[in-house]
Scaffold this active site. Structure first.
Site, PDB file in Angstrom:
ATOM      1  N   LEU A 153       0.840  -1.198   0.000  1.00 23.59           N
ATOM      2  CA  LEU A 153       0.000   0.000   0.000  1.00 23.59           C
ATOM      3  C   LEU A 153       0.875   1.249   0.000  1.00 23.59           C
ATOM      4  O   LEU A 153       0.834   2.066   0.922  1.00 23.59           O
ATOM      5  CB  LEU A 153      -0.950  -0.014   1.197  1.00 23.59           C
ATOM      6  N   ARG A 176       4.892  -4.352   5.252  1.00 22.77           N
ATOM      7  CA  ARG A 176       5.873  -4.621   6.311  1.00 22.77           C
ATOM      8  C   ARG A 176       5.402  -4.106   7.664  1.00 22.77           C
ATOM      9  O   ARG A 176       5.625  -4.730   8.696  1.00 22.77           O
ATOM     10  CB  ARG A 176       7.224  -4.010   5.947  1.00 22.77           C
ATOM     11  N   ARG A 233       5.650  -6.904  -9.505  1.00 24.78           N
ATOM     12  CA  ARG A 233       6.751  -7.612 -10.161  1.00 24.78           C
ATOM     13  C   ARG A 233       6.388  -9.087 -10.270  1.00 24.78           C
ATOM     14  O   ARG A 233       5.836  -9.686  -9.349  1.00 24.78           O
ATOM     15  CB  ARG A 233       8.056  -7.450  -9.367  1.00 24.78           C
ATOM     16  N   GLU A 262      10.147 -12.370 -17.638  1.00 22.75           N
ATOM     17  CA  GLU A 262       9.786 -11.566 -18.823  1.00 22.75           C
ATOM     18  C   GLU A 262      10.952 -11.467 -19.806  1.00 22.75           C
ATOM     19  O   GLU A 262      12.098 -11.374 -19.367  1.00 22.75           O
ATOM     20  CB  GLU A 262       9.374 -10.153 -18.383  1.00 22.75           C
ATOM     21  N   HIS A 280       3.321  -6.193 -19.643  1.00 20.82           N
ATOM     22  CA  HIS A 280       3.950  -5.197 -18.774  1.00 20.82           C
ATOM     23  C   HIS A 280       3.718  -3.790 -19.317  1.00 20.82           C
ATOM     24  O   HIS A 280       4.662  -3.044 -19.621  1.00 20.82           O
ATOM     25  CB  HIS A 280       5.451  -5.486 -18.639  1.00 20.82           C
ATOM     26  N   VAL A 281       2.446  -3.402 -19.390  1.00 21.14           N
ATOM     27  CA  VAL A 281       2.080  -2.121 -19.998  1.00 21.14           C
ATOM     28  C   VAL A 281       1.442  -1.147 -19.011  1.00 21.14           C
ATOM     29  O   VAL A 281       0.893  -0.118 -19.421  1.00 21.14           O
ATOM     30  CB  VAL A 281       1.116  -2.333 -21.188  1.00 21.14           C
TER      31      VAL A 281
END
Length: 320
Positions: A153, A176, A233, A262, A280-281
């Site tokens: 977040l 975390r 990711r 990728e 990945h756009v």
């Protein structure tokens, strides 16, 4: 003041070299017949690196004894050993904020595509299946009444959460630490978040600490009505476990803008109707990529003008 020497070892948006050439002596070594030799020829003079997705490890840093700053094109910088840069007094910057809205818009679009099977419905229509008396099957899922769990977040995660609320979704999150100024319910573990939601949105960065956080256990906790969306990711997800979960019905579907290796896409994912795949756009508009490029230039300009970076990463804080 002497113009600093800056190295750009791979092509970036035109706005980057155009801007850097105004403030520095720019070495575009990728244009040389022998790029490695071209780097060696100027390495001692280089004070800045302008890169995007370029691996920066100890071996690379050793080549530049006078390096002061690495200006990275992108929010994610897991390809850079930023901790080592910090130890060596090398500033690392990235490009936050300027792409938050674009990525958040894409994340919501990808979520809707996945929940309502829009890409599958379009393929069905283009294949000539829409005929009198033949309609696309009712979708198994709806956006109505869904609970969104956000992993990560930060700026982008908050922008996604705000948009999700506008769609009537309840938002929970895991990170975390608990953020005291955030009213969304916090879960101390990712498994707890997955158990509490039916739509898991991944906005986490890459790197060793997040690798395969979303594994078979998390996918099982998400459940058979669960939908996974990843705009962070690809390495955050155990792709083999995801494929098995999609195949077995452990979760309902997944929408992925990023993948583990990728641009390699597993054939199993390509063949799955319950996987929506994008190349990945999330930030890939001319407007946003140029804003990112300008921030690469602005970080360099600020550093060599005042020894202050505009957007330093956490591992390389600057003194006040």
């Amino acid at each position: 003041m002497q113009r600093p020497d800056i190295l750009m070892p791979a092509p970036l948006r035109a706005i980057v070299p155009e801007g850097l050439e105004k403030i520095s002596t720019l070495h575009k070594t990728f244009e040389a017949a022998d790029p490695e030799a071209a780097i060696d020829a100027v390495a001692d003079k280089i004070r800045g690196l302008a890169i995007g997705g370029f691996k920066v490890d100890e071996a690379l840093l050793d080549r530049f004894p006078n390096l002061e700053i690495i200006s990275n094109f992108g929010v994610g910088y897991d390809s850079i050993d930023a901790a080592l840069c910090g130890q060596r007094g090398i500033m690392v910057t990235n490009t936050p904020d300027v792409l938050s809205d674009e990525v958040a818009d894409t994340a919501l679009g990808l979520m809707i595509m996945t929940v309502r099977e829009l890409s599958a419905a379009e393929r069905w229509l283009r294949a000539g299946n829409w005929k009198p008396g033949q309609n696309y099957p009712l979708t198994k899922a709806t956006l109505q009444g869904r609970t969104l769990g956000v992993l990560g977040l930060g700026r982008i995660g908050k922008a996604i959460a705000t948009r999700a609320e506008a769609f009537g979704m309840t938002v929970h999150y895991h990170g975390r630490t608990k953020q005291e100024d955030v009213s969304y319910p916090y879960h101390a573990t990712l498994k707890g978040l997955a158990e509490a939601c039916d739509t898991l949105m991944l906005v986490a960065p890459g790197g060793a600490s997040t690798r395969h956080m979303v594994n078979a256990e998390i996918l099982e906790a998400l459940g058979p009505n669960g939908i996974l969306i990843n705009v962070g990711r690809g390495t955050v997800v155990d792709e083999a476990a995801l494929i098995e979960a999609l195949r077995s019905g452990t979760i309902l579907s997944a929408g992925l803008d990023v993948l583990e290796d990728e641009p390699s896409v597993p054939q199993a994912l390509i063949e799955m109707e319950n996987a929506v795949l994008l190349p990945h756009v999330a930030s890939a508009s001319v407007h946003t990529r140029d804003a990112m490029g300008q921030l690469v230039v602005d970080n360099m300009s600020s550093w060599f003008r005042s020894s202050k970076a505009l957007t330093p990463v956490a591992e390389t804080p600057q003194s006040s």
